[in-house]
Write a protein that holds these residues in place. Sequence first.
Motif, PDB file in Angstrom:
ATOM      1  N   ILE A   8       0.761  -1.095   0.316  1.00 32.35           N
ATOM      2  CA  ILE A   8       0.212  -0.402  -0.608  1.00 32.35           C
ATOM      3  C   ILE A   8       0.842   1.486   0.381  1.00 32.35           C
ATOM      4  O   ILE A   8       1.207   1.518   0.999  1.00 32.35           O
ATOM      5  CB  ILE A   8      -1.034   0.205   1.108  1.00 32.35           C
ATOM      6  N   ASN A   9       1.180   2.184  -1.244  1.00 30.41           N
ATOM      7  CA  ASN A   9       1.954   3.224  -1.262  1.00 30.41           C
ATOM      8  C   ASN A   9       0.946   4.795  -1.336  1.00 30.41           C
ATOM      9  O   ASN A   9      -0.372   4.428  -1.376  1.00 30.41           O
ATOM     10  CB  ASN A   9       1.869   3.412  -2.771  1.00 30.41           C
ATOM     11  N   SER A  11      -1.424   7.360   1.294  1.00 29.68           N
ATOM     12  CA  SER A  11      -2.802   7.469   1.571  1.00 29.68           C
ATOM     13  C   SER A  11      -4.360   6.310   1.558  1.00 29.68           C
ATOM     14  O   SER A  11      -4.081   6.380   0.582  1.00 29.68           O
ATOM     15  CB  SER A  11      -3.439   8.708   2.329  1.00 29.68           C
ATOM     16  N   ILE A  12      -4.745   5.448   2.605  1.00 27.95           N
ATOM     17  CA  ILE A  12      -6.029   4.516   2.447  1.00 27.95           C
ATOM     18  C   ILE A  12      -6.623   5.888   2.428  1.00 27.95           C
ATOM     19  O   ILE A  12      -7.277   6.621   3.005  1.00 27.95           O
ATOM     20  CB  ILE A  12      -5.631   3.738   3.173  1.00 27.95           C
ATOM     21  N   ASN A  13      -7.850   5.206   1.276  1.00 28.35           N
ATOM     22  CA  ASN A  13      -9.281   6.088   1.538  1.00 28.35           C
ATOM     23  C   ASN A  13     -10.285   5.122   1.740  1.00 28.35           C
ATOM     24  O   ASN A  13     -10.054   4.103   1.345  1.00 28.35           O
ATOM     25  CB  ASN A  13      -9.618   7.367  -0.197  1.00 28.35           C
ATOM     26  N   ASP A  16     -10.695   2.273  -0.775  1.00 32.29           N
ATOM     27  CA  ASP A  16      -9.303   1.346  -1.031  1.00 32.29           C
ATOM     28  C   ASP A  16      -9.361   0.133   0.042  1.00 32.29           C
ATOM     29  O   ASP A  16      -9.325  -0.638   0.058  1.00 32.29           O
ATOM     30  CB  ASP A  16      -8.104   2.276  -0.505  1.00 32.29           C
ATOM     31  N   TYR A  17     -10.633   0.618   1.124  1.00 32.19           N
ATOM     32  CA  TYR A  17     -10.607  -0.427   1.817  1.00 32.19           C
ATOM     33  C   TYR A  17     -11.629  -1.627   1.909  1.00 32.19           C
ATOM     34  O   TYR A  17     -11.352  -2.374   1.841  1.00 32.19           O
ATOM     35  CB  TYR A  17     -11.369  -0.016   3.663  1.00 32.19           C
ATOM     36  N   ASN A  19     -10.966  -2.649  -1.578  1.00 33.74           N
ATOM     37  CA  ASN A  19     -10.241  -3.093  -2.447  1.00 33.74           C
ATOM     38  C   ASN A  19      -9.215  -4.133  -1.457  1.00 33.74           C
ATOM     39  O   ASN A  19      -9.523  -5.514  -2.060  1.00 33.74           O
ATOM     40  CB  ASN A  19      -9.408  -2.213  -3.281  1.00 33.74           C
ATOM     41  N   ILE A  20      -9.035  -3.535  -0.265  1.00 31.50           N
ATOM     42  CA  ILE A  20      -8.401  -4.570   0.637  1.00 31.50           C
ATOM     43  C   ILE A  20      -9.223  -5.691   0.915  1.00 31.50           C
ATOM     44  O   ILE A  20      -8.198  -7.125   0.642  1.00 31.50           O
ATOM     45  CB  ILE A  20      -7.558  -3.986   1.328  1.00 31.50           C
ATOM     46  N   PHE A  37       2.770  -0.893   4.130  1.00 32.37           N
ATOM     47  CA  PHE A  37       2.590   0.472   3.905  1.00 32.37           C
ATOM     48  C   PHE A  37       4.047   0.716   3.789  1.00 32.37           C
ATOM     49  O   PHE A  37       4.654   0.809   4.634  1.00 32.37           O
ATOM     50  CB  PHE A  37       2.039   0.911   5.956  1.00 32.37           C
ATOM     51  N   ASP A  44      -5.334   3.673   9.549  1.00 33.44           N
ATOM     52  CA  ASP A  44      -5.286   2.407   8.644  1.00 33.44           C
ATOM     53  C   ASP A  44      -4.450   1.662   9.155  1.00 33.44           C
ATOM     54  O   ASP A  44      -5.297   0.614   8.734  1.00 33.44           O
ATOM     55  CB  ASP A  44      -3.953   3.695   6.941  1.00 33.44           C
ATOM     56  N   VAL A  48      -6.664  -1.288   8.377  1.00 34.05           N
ATOM     57  CA  VAL A  48      -6.979  -3.044   8.738  1.00 34.05           C
ATOM     58  C   VAL A  48      -6.758  -4.267   8.954  1.00 34.05           C
ATOM     59  O   VAL A  48      -7.079  -5.199   8.568  1.00 34.05           O
ATOM     60  CB  VAL A  48      -5.509  -2.736   7.082  1.00 34.05           C
TER      61      VAL A  48
END
Length: 78
Positions: A8-9, A11-13, A16-17, A19-20, A37, A44, A48
Amino acid sequence: MSDYFLDINGSINLSDYSNIEDYIKVVDFDDSIIIRFSHENNDDVNIVEKILERDNFNIISKGDEKHGKYFIKANKKR
């Protein structure tokens, strides 16, 4: 037993969660996953971790890696 990796490059929006979550659903029983990360963002990382725990994963280890990256290693419980 398979090993999965997710880098994960940045910040996570919110999207994105999702998709994770989709990605970790591919991981089968007794498989492991390492999520890296690009930098440690406590919010984040905590979210996760909660996703992993909710989806029946054991968190084996977590912490800092070289070059300022942070990782979580987990495996899927039966």
